[in-house]
Scaffold this motif. Structure first.
Motif, PDB file in Angstrom:
ATOM      1  N   GLN A 101       0.854  -1.194   0.000  1.00  0.00           N
ATOM      2  CA  GLN A 101       0.000   0.000   0.000  1.00  0.00           C
ATOM      3  C   GLN A 101       0.884   1.237   0.000  1.00  0.00           C
ATOM      4  OE1 GLN A 101      -3.093  -0.180  -0.432  1.00  0.00           O
ATOM      5  NE2 GLN A 101      -3.959  -1.967   0.602  1.00  0.00           N
ATOM      6  N   PRO A 102       0.413   2.337  -0.633  1.00  0.00           N
ATOM      7  CA  PRO A 102       1.208   3.560  -0.597  1.00  0.00           C
ATOM      8  C   PRO A 102       1.439   4.018   0.845  1.00  0.00           C
ATOM      9  CG  PRO A 102      -0.957   3.937  -1.609  1.00  0.00           C
ATOM     10  CD  PRO A 102      -0.812   2.473  -1.398  1.00  0.00           C
ATOM     11  N   ASN A 127      -7.809   2.906  -0.417  1.00  0.00           N
ATOM     12  CA  ASN A 127      -8.992   3.344  -1.180  1.00  0.00           C
ATOM     13  C   ASN A 127     -10.277   2.755  -0.616  1.00  0.00           C
ATOM     14  OD1 ASN A 127      -8.115   4.981  -3.543  1.00  0.00           O
ATOM     15  ND2 ASN A 127      -6.840   3.176  -3.933  1.00  0.00           N
ATOM     16  N   GLU A 155      -4.040   3.466  -7.917  1.00  0.00           N
ATOM     17  CA  GLU A 155      -3.316   2.188  -7.882  1.00  0.00           C
ATOM     18  C   GLU A 155      -2.365   2.084  -9.070  1.00  0.00           C
ATOM     19  OE1 GLU A 155      -3.363   0.225  -5.386  1.00  0.00           O
ATOM     20  OE2 GLU A 155      -5.238   0.661  -4.345  1.00  0.00           O
ATOM     21  N   GLU A 189      -6.073  -4.736  -7.030  1.00  0.00           N
ATOM     22  CA  GLU A 189      -5.528  -3.928  -5.933  1.00  0.00           C
ATOM     23  C   GLU A 189      -6.658  -3.129  -5.271  1.00  0.00           C
ATOM     24  OE1 GLU A 189      -4.001  -4.650  -8.674  1.00  0.00           O
ATOM     25  OE2 GLU A 189      -2.057  -5.360  -7.959  1.00  0.00           O
ATOM     26  N   ASP A 216      -8.171  -3.484  -1.304  1.00  0.00           N
ATOM     27  CA  ASP A 216      -8.493  -2.396  -0.376  1.00  0.00           C
ATOM     28  C   ASP A 216      -9.913  -2.569   0.185  1.00  0.00           C
ATOM     29  OD1 ASP A 216      -6.048  -1.522  -1.274  1.00  0.00           O
ATOM     30  OD2 ASP A 216      -6.679   0.533  -1.676  1.00  0.00           O
TER      31      ASP A 216
END
Ligand code: CA
Length: 219
Positions: free
Chosen positions: A40-41, A91, A107, A172, A176
């Motif tokens: 994840q960022p 997200n 993403e 992705e 989330d």
């Protein structure tokens, strides 16, 4: 008679205040585990002992506002100066198709050009119309491509459009949503400090206190 009414009104006011105080003291919810931030960022060290996670939605006005008011305090107090606190964005799709398109774009940038993720992230929120017009449609694959293209050394705009239109990173986005369900997230933004979901994401004192407590638990 008048005094009876006064007593009654006073009683109602006090009962009202009581209810308010009980609500105000509602504690935050604590889970056994913190959400996984793998892939994840994340700003800061992924293995930092304290992780702050935002469940956010690019289409949500409160998330834009959180990013402009609370996030800078978090950044200034911890992220810029401590290796012990990290920040992750997950997200959360609460506003239909536009939420999904923006999530797919984010993403895509996270996978294809991670260095420009946070600038792109902020740019999407900057492009959100004011409160009055926030229901208007402003997120499309083209507008997301334009946002990417507007950044110096930013993501490849054509790639972003292509990834959004092909749903390249749909898995992705789904990952989330699984985390969102796992933690019973019902509002955006929702903020978690390790396993604790804050009662009020806008209460900086509460966020600050939770971080300090988590740092102390770690020491
Ligand atoms: Ca994600």
């Amino acid at each position: 008679m008048k005094s009876k009414i006064l007593v009654l009104v006073t009683a109602v006011v006090f009962i009202g205040m009581g209810v308010f105080v009980i609500w105000g003291n509602d504690t935050s919810t604590t889970f056994d585990d913190r959400p996984s931030i793998e892939d994840q960022p994340t700003l800061g060290d992924e293995t930092a002992p304290v992780s702050v996670v935002e469940f956010g939605d690019y289409k949500c006005p409160a998330c834009k506002s959180w990013g402009e008011t609370v996030f800078p305090l978090l950044e200034e107090t911890y992220l810029n100066s401590s290796d012990d606190v990290s920040f992750t964005y997950i997200n959360t799709l609460f506003h239909g198709e536009e939420s999904e398109l923006a999530a797919l774009a984010s993403e895509s940038v996270w996978e294809e050009n991670p260095d420009s993720f946070w600038t792109f992230h902020k740019t999407i929120f900057d492009n959100q119309p004011d409160q009055q017009n926030h229901d208007e449609r402003w997120i499309t694959s083209e507008s997301l491509g334009d946002m990417a293209g507007s950044l110096e050394n930013g993501p490849d705009a054509e790639q972003v459009v292509e990834d959004v239109e092909n749903g390249t990173f749909a898995d992705e986005v789904e990952t989330d949503q699984n985390v969102v369900q796992e933690y019973d997230i019902e509002l955006t933004p929702s903020i978690m400090v390790n396993g604790t979901l804050l009662e009020d994401p806008f209460d900086w004192e509460e966020l600050n206190a939770e971080i300090e407590e988590a740092l102390e638990d770690d020491s």
